[in-house]
Design a protein around this motif. Structure first.
Motif, PDB file in Angstrom:
ATOM      1  N   ARG A  22       2.581  13.021   6.155  1.00 58.26           N
ATOM      2  CA  ARG A  22       1.236  13.453   6.540  1.00 58.26           C
ATOM      3  C   ARG A  22       0.517  12.270   7.182  1.00 58.26           C
ATOM      4  O   ARG A  22       0.600  11.132   6.707  1.00 58.26           O
ATOM      5  N   ASP A  42       1.924   8.828   5.210  1.00 60.99           N
ATOM      6  CA  ASP A  42       2.054   8.594   3.777  1.00 60.99           C
ATOM      7  C   ASP A  42       3.500   8.601   3.291  1.00 60.99           C
ATOM      8  O   ASP A  42       3.752   8.484   2.087  1.00 60.99           O
ATOM      9  N   SER A  43       4.457   8.742   4.199  1.00 60.67           N
ATOM     10  CA  SER A  43       5.866   8.774   3.823  1.00 60.67           C
ATOM     11  C   SER A  43       6.703   8.159   4.939  1.00 60.67           C
ATOM     12  O   SER A  43       6.356   8.261   6.116  1.00 60.67           O
ATOM     13  N   SER A  90       0.800  -1.224   0.000  1.00 63.28           N
ATOM     14  CA  SER A  90       0.000   0.000   0.000  1.00 63.28           C
ATOM     15  C   SER A  90       0.830   1.270   0.000  1.00 63.28           C
ATOM     16  O   SER A  90       0.302   2.341  -0.240  1.00 63.28           O
ATOM     17  N   ARG A  91       2.130   1.177   0.326  1.00 70.18           N
ATOM     18  CA  ARG A  91       2.988   2.346   0.470  1.00 70.18           C
ATOM     19  C   ARG A  91       2.461   3.291   1.542  1.00 70.18           C
ATOM     20  O   ARG A  91       2.541   4.515   1.429  1.00 70.18           O
ATOM     21  N   VAL A  92       1.909   2.689   2.566  1.00 70.98           N
ATOM     22  CA  VAL A  92       1.556   3.388   3.800  1.00 70.98           C
ATOM     23  C   VAL A  92       2.555   2.941   4.856  1.00 70.98           C
ATOM     24  O   VAL A  92       3.050   1.810   4.827  1.00 70.98           O
ATOM     25  N   ILE A 139      -2.208   9.557   8.551  1.00 69.98           N
ATOM     26  CA  ILE A 139      -3.305   8.775   7.986  1.00 69.98           C
ATOM     27  C   ILE A 139      -4.125   8.218   9.154  1.00 69.98           C
ATOM     28  O   ILE A 139      -3.561   7.769  10.159  1.00 69.98           O
TER      29      ILE A 139
END
Length: 239
Positions: A196, A188-189, A140-142, A198
């Motif tokens: 940011r 998110d990074s 998911s790249r979370v 989530i």
């Protein structure tokens, strides 16, 4: 929030609680957002958990430091408790060199400490986060960060794939922490300086909102501010 069990959807991320035993919820996004009063460092939906005993106490014996000064981190029930992976993922960043400092539960000691938060932020991420592990929730790249870990306790390295429930480290009092606790956030990074936040929720836990409340099983939810939570079904839960 609509969160997909075991992964990420457009609404947020569902996690397991990253520990065993009873923990007190603090700075919960169920109470306010941003939960920590800031959007910096991906903290918008972050949540804190402090280990407690059966009487909801966060620490053991008291001394003069309890009233007017500092106390050893080892006096608090959180310190040294195992911190577990709240989801499957890959370790993409870690830090394990920050010292665990003295703890503070006295208002007299907390006020000057809180006033120093801006200065610690200027010193860099390590001064705020202390020791940490960041997991990427593939594909998911979370990212999930577990923060304020005990110095020299990390058990995983960058690039290692971990399973949910796997021990990652121990709870500590490193970074911007007034007493030993674990800080959990999704973002998110992998880079805390630009991340940011989530939204997150937790699955399959028991919650006691107040000392006099009954325990309730929650299949999915965000623990309330001041609630004590434990993974799974507490023996006295209503279910």
């Amino acid at each position: 929030m609509t969160a997909m069990a075991g992964g990420f959807s457009g609404g947020g991320l569902t996690l397991d609680l990253p520990f065993t035993g009873a923990w007190l919820t603090q700075n919960s996004p169920a109470r306010r957002v941003p939960s920590h009063g800031t959007d910096l460092l991906g903290e918008r939906y972050a949540i804190d958990f402090v280990g407690v005993d059966t009487d909801r106490r966060t620490g053991g014996r008291t001394s003069w430091g309890t009233l007017a000064g500092t106390e050893p981190a080892e006096r608090f029930y959180s310190f040294g408790r195992p911190i577990l992976a709240p989801c499957p993922g890959v370790v993409v960043d870690r830090l394990d060199g920050e010292p665990d400092h003295e703890a503070r539960r006295s208002p007299l000691a907390l006020v000057p400490y809180l006033l120093g938060q801006r200065a610690r932020l200027q010193q860099g991420i390590a001064a705020v986060a202390g020791n940490f592990v960041i997991l990427e929730v593939v594909p998911s790249r979370v990212y999930v960060a577990l923060v304020h870990l005990k110095q020299s306790s990390l058990l995983v390295g960058i690039g290692e794939r971990v399973r949910a429930g796997q021990p990652l480290a121990e709870c500590g009092n490193s970074g911007n922490s007034s007493q030993p606790h674990v800080h959990v956030q999704a973002m998110d990074s992998r880079d805390l300086s630009v991340a940011r936040g989530i939204p997150i929720a937790f699955r399959n836990f028991s919650e006691q909102p107040t000392r006099r409340s009954a325990w309730t099983v929650r299949e999915i939810g965000i623990p309330g501010e001041g609630a004590v939570v434990t993974p799974g079904i507490f023996p006295d839960s209503n279910h």
